[in-house]
Design a protein around this motif. Structure first.
Motif, PDB file in Angstrom:
ATOM      1  N   LEU A  44     -11.677 -18.830  11.717  1.00 23.10           N
ATOM      2  CA  LEU A  44     -12.303 -19.983  12.350  1.00 23.10           C
ATOM      3  C   LEU A  44     -13.733 -19.630  12.755  1.00 23.10           C
ATOM      4  CD1 LEU A  44      -9.294 -20.957  14.648  1.00 23.10           C
ATOM      5  CD2 LEU A  44      -9.916 -21.992  12.470  1.00 23.10           C
ATOM      6  N   SER A  45     -14.541 -20.646  13.006  1.00 21.40           N
ATOM      7  CA  SER A  45     -15.929 -20.382  13.391  1.00 21.40           C
ATOM      8  C   SER A  45     -15.987 -19.842  14.821  1.00 21.40           C
ATOM      9  CB  SER A  45     -16.758 -21.659  13.295  1.00 21.40           C
ATOM     10  OG  SER A  45     -16.435 -22.535  14.364  1.00 21.40           O
ATOM     11  N   LEU A  46     -17.006 -19.033  15.090  1.00 16.07           N
ATOM     12  CA  LEU A  46     -17.175 -18.432  16.415  1.00 16.07           C
ATOM     13  C   LEU A  46     -17.375 -19.513  17.467  1.00 16.07           C
ATOM     14  CD1 LEU A  46     -17.453 -15.881  18.137  1.00 16.07           C
ATOM     15  CD2 LEU A  46     -19.898 -15.911  17.612  1.00 16.07           C
ATOM     16  N   GLN A  47     -18.111 -20.553  17.135  1.00 12.38           N
ATOM     17  CA  GLN A  47     -18.362 -21.633  18.081  1.00 12.38           C
ATOM     18  C   GLN A  47     -17.052 -22.332  18.457  1.00 12.38           C
ATOM     19  OE1 GLN A  47     -21.166 -24.511  16.675  1.00 12.38           O
ATOM     20  NE2 GLN A  47     -21.569 -25.323  18.709  1.00 12.38           N
ATOM     21  N   PHE A  48     -16.187 -22.558  17.483  1.00 15.72           N
ATOM     22  CA  PHE A  48     -14.884 -23.180  17.739  1.00 15.72           C
ATOM     23  C   PHE A  48     -14.025 -22.260  18.598  1.00 15.72           C
ATOM     24  CE2 PHE A  48     -10.472 -24.142  16.479  1.00 15.72           C
ATOM     25  CZ  PHE A  48     -10.424 -25.473  16.849  1.00 15.72           C
ATOM     26  N   ASP A  49     -14.026 -20.959  18.280  1.00 13.57           N
ATOM     27  CA  ASP A  49     -13.263 -19.976  19.063  1.00 13.57           C
ATOM     28  C   ASP A  49     -13.705 -19.969  20.522  1.00 13.57           C
ATOM     29  OD1 ASP A  49     -12.148 -19.346  16.640  1.00 13.57           O
ATOM     30  OD2 ASP A  49     -13.078 -17.376  16.469  1.00 13.57           O
ATOM     31  N   LEU A  50     -15.023 -19.906  20.721  1.00 14.91           N
ATOM     32  CA  LEU A  50     -15.560 -19.864  22.086  1.00 14.91           C
ATOM     33  C   LEU A  50     -15.240 -21.141  22.845  1.00 14.91           C
ATOM     34  CD1 LEU A  50     -19.062 -18.249  21.434  1.00 14.91           C
ATOM     35  CD2 LEU A  50     -17.091 -17.179  22.528  1.00 14.91           C
TER      36      LEU A  50
ATOM     37  N   LEU B 266     -13.114 -16.285  38.715  1.00 11.63           N
ATOM     38  CA  LEU B 266     -13.423 -15.542  37.491  1.00 11.63           C
ATOM     39  C   LEU B 266     -13.159 -16.392  36.248  1.00 11.63           C
ATOM     40  CD1 LEU B 266     -14.059 -12.813  35.993  1.00 11.63           C
ATOM     41  CD2 LEU B 266     -11.594 -12.463  36.003  1.00 11.63           C
ATOM     42  N   PHE B 267     -12.012 -17.049  36.188  1.00 13.96           N
ATOM     43  CA  PHE B 267     -11.690 -17.847  35.014  1.00 13.96           C
ATOM     44  C   PHE B 267     -12.583 -19.085  34.907  1.00 13.96           C
ATOM     45  CE2 PHE B 267      -7.722 -15.403  34.791  1.00 13.96           C
ATOM     46  CZ  PHE B 267      -7.782 -15.063  33.454  1.00 13.96           C
ATOM     47  N   LEU B 268     -12.932 -19.695  36.042  1.00  6.80           N
ATOM     48  CA  LEU B 268     -13.853 -20.827  35.998  1.00  6.80           C
ATOM     49  C   LEU B 268     -15.226 -20.389  35.492  1.00  6.80           C
ATOM     50  CD1 LEU B 268     -12.956 -22.702  39.301  1.00  6.80           C
ATOM     51  CD2 LEU B 268     -12.590 -23.511  36.967  1.00  6.80           C
ATOM     52  N   LEU B 269     -15.713 -19.266  36.007  1.00  6.16           N
ATOM     53  CA  LEU B 269     -17.010 -18.741  35.588  1.00  6.16           C
ATOM     54  C   LEU B 269     -16.982 -18.341  34.116  1.00  6.16           C
ATOM     55  CD1 LEU B 269     -19.854 -17.885  36.513  1.00  6.16           C
ATOM     56  CD2 LEU B 269     -18.897 -15.663  37.087  1.00  6.16           C
ATOM     57  N   LEU B 270     -15.941 -17.638  33.722  1.00  2.50           N
ATOM     58  CA  LEU B 270     -15.811 -17.196  32.338  1.00  2.50           C
ATOM     59  C   LEU B 270     -15.714 -18.392  31.381  1.00  2.50           C
ATOM     60  CD1 LEU B 270     -15.600 -14.656  30.625  1.00  2.50           C
ATOM     61  CD2 LEU B 270     -13.143 -14.706  30.970  1.00  2.50           C
ATOM     62  N   GLY B 271     -14.935 -19.388  31.758  1.00  2.00           N
ATOM     63  CA  GLY B 271     -14.827 -20.588  30.935  1.00  2.00           C
ATOM     64  C   GLY B 271     -16.163 -21.294  30.783  1.00  2.00           C
ATOM     65  N   GLY B 272     -16.902 -21.407  31.893  1.00  7.90           N
ATOM     66  CA  GLY B 272     -18.229 -22.018  31.826  1.00  7.90           C
ATOM     67  C   GLY B 272     -19.180 -21.239  30.932  1.00  7.90           C
ATOM     68  N   LEU B 273     -19.170 -19.908  31.065  1.00  8.14           N
ATOM     69  CA  LEU B 273     -20.042 -19.071  30.231  1.00  8.14           C
ATOM     70  C   LEU B 273     -19.683 -19.184  28.755  1.00  8.14           C
ATOM     71  CD1 LEU B 273     -20.287 -15.843  32.421  1.00  8.14           C
ATOM     72  CD2 LEU B 273     -22.122 -17.456  31.919  1.00  8.14           C
ATOM     73  N   LEU B 274     -18.391 -19.210  28.450  1.00 12.25           N
ATOM     74  CA  LEU B 274     -17.964 -19.335  27.057  1.00 12.25           C
ATOM     75  C   LEU B 274     -18.395 -20.674  26.460  1.00 12.25           C
ATOM     76  CD1 LEU B 274     -14.411 -17.753  27.338  1.00 12.25           C
ATOM     77  CD2 LEU B 274     -16.325 -16.824  26.037  1.00 12.25           C
ATOM     78  N   LEU B 275     -18.259 -21.748  27.251  1.00  9.95           N
ATOM     79  CA  LEU B 275     -18.676 -23.057  26.744  1.00  9.95           C
ATOM     80  C   LEU B 275     -20.199 -23.131  26.583  1.00  9.95           C
ATOM     81  CD1 LEU B 275     -16.296 -25.550  28.570  1.00  9.95           C
ATOM     82  CD2 LEU B 275     -16.293 -24.874  26.176  1.00  9.95           C
ATOM     83  N   LEU B 276     -20.946 -22.542  27.522  1.00  9.33           N
ATOM     84  CA  LEU B 276     -22.406 -22.503  27.380  1.00  9.33           C
ATOM     85  C   LEU B 276     -22.804 -21.726  26.128  1.00  9.33           C
ATOM     86  CD1 LEU B 276     -23.610 -22.000  31.062  1.00  9.33           C
ATOM     87  CD2 LEU B 276     -23.938 -24.019  29.623  1.00  9.33           C
ATOM     88  N   GLN B 277     -22.102 -20.631  25.865  1.00 11.26           N
ATOM     89  CA  GLN B 277     -22.382 -19.840  24.665  1.00 11.26           C
ATOM     90  C   GLN B 277     -22.079 -20.656  23.408  1.00 11.26           C
ATOM     91  OE1 GLN B 277     -23.724 -16.834  24.600  1.00 11.26           O
ATOM     92  NE2 GLN B 277     -23.644 -16.567  22.396  1.00 11.26           N
ATOM     93  N   ALA B 278     -20.975 -21.418  23.434  1.00 10.22           N
ATOM     94  CA  ALA B 278     -20.620 -22.249  22.279  1.00 10.22           C
ATOM     95  C   ALA B 278     -21.654 -23.337  22.042  1.00 10.22           C
ATOM     96  CB  ALA B 278     -19.238 -22.875  22.497  1.00 10.22           C
ATOM     97  N   LEU B 279     -22.293 -23.809  23.120  1.00 15.05           N
ATOM     98  CA  LEU B 279     -23.326 -24.835  23.000  1.00 15.05           C
ATOM     99  C   LEU B 279     -24.682 -24.249  22.611  1.00 15.05           C
ATOM    100  CD1 LEU B 279     -22.413 -27.009  26.111  1.00 15.05           C
ATOM    101  CD2 LEU B 279     -22.020 -27.563  23.702  1.00 15.05           C
ATOM    102  N   GLY B 280     -24.751 -22.922  22.538  1.00 20.83           N
ATOM    103  CA  GLY B 280     -25.986 -22.282  22.094  1.00 20.83           C
ATOM    104  C   GLY B 280     -26.925 -21.858  23.204  1.00 20.83           C
TER     105      GLY B 280
END
Length: 198
Positions: free
Chosen positions: A108-114, A150-164
């Motif tokens: 799968l694509s990295l963006q989809f994974d993140l 931690l999970f809220l912060l990590l989830g936010g960071l992962l979604l920001l990374q997926a958005l570029g």
């Protein structure tokens, strides 16, 4: 009598810490070497480090979900606290299971994974936050505030990374430095314990 119980609990908790002098120095040394090796590996192989961190997140979600589900099944009454603990456990297990599938299906694509991993972390952290803030669920205060944040912060960071936006790389570098510093500190402490043992 209550002071004796508090004292006994405090002494037991202190003796369980890895930096206490009651622990074998070689065990602390092994922990330090493992952490330092992991930190160095993450530094020199960042692409593989992302995979390792993905597995760690997935397994942490599964374990957190399993613990919450286990607590809910052991509760004797059918209170709202039990129901929300069960929901928290199911969300954690589902998010962790999806994260493990993401790791196994690397096509799968990295963006989809993140994006999926970020949503899973936000869902698990969000249910935990709701349980902490809801006054009717005061019995659930034992659920860690730290893991929720931690999970809220990590989830936010992962979604920001997926958005570029690219915030995850900086966060991974900070985590890497913390792991390295922790490993080196444990190695130094192991030698302090070894000298004290003499």
């Amino acid at each position: 009598m209550p002071d004796q119980i508090k004292s006994k609990v405090a002494n037991t908790a202190k003796s369980a810490l890895p930096w206490q002098k009651g622990i074998a120095w070689w065990l602390v040394l092994i922990e330090g070497i493992v952490l330092t090796a992991l930190g160095l590996y993450m530094f020199f192989a960042p692409a593989s480090a992302n995979t390792i961190i993905g597995w760690i997140i997935a397994l942490t979600l599964v374990v957190g979900g399993a613990v919450s589900l286990s607590l809910s099944l052991k509760a004797p009454d059918k209170s709202p606290a039990r129901q929300w603990t069960m929901i928290h456990g199911i969300v954690g297990l589902a998010a962790g299971g999806i994260a493990i599938l993401i790791q196994l299906l690397s096509g799968l694509s990295l963006q989809f994974d993140l994006t999926l991993l970020g949503i899973g972390c936000l869902a698990f952290g969000g249910v935990g936050l709701y349980m902490l803030l809801n006054k009717e669920l005061s019995a659930l205060r034992r659920i860690s505030v730290l893991s929720t944040v931690l999970f809220l912060l990590l989830g936010g960071l992962l979604l920001l990374q997926a958005l570029g936006v690219g915030t995850l790389a900086t966060t991974l570098q900070i985590i890497n430095m913390i792991i390295l510093i922790g490993g080196i500190a444990l190695i130094i402490w192991a030698f302090v314990l070894k000298n004290d043992a003499r």
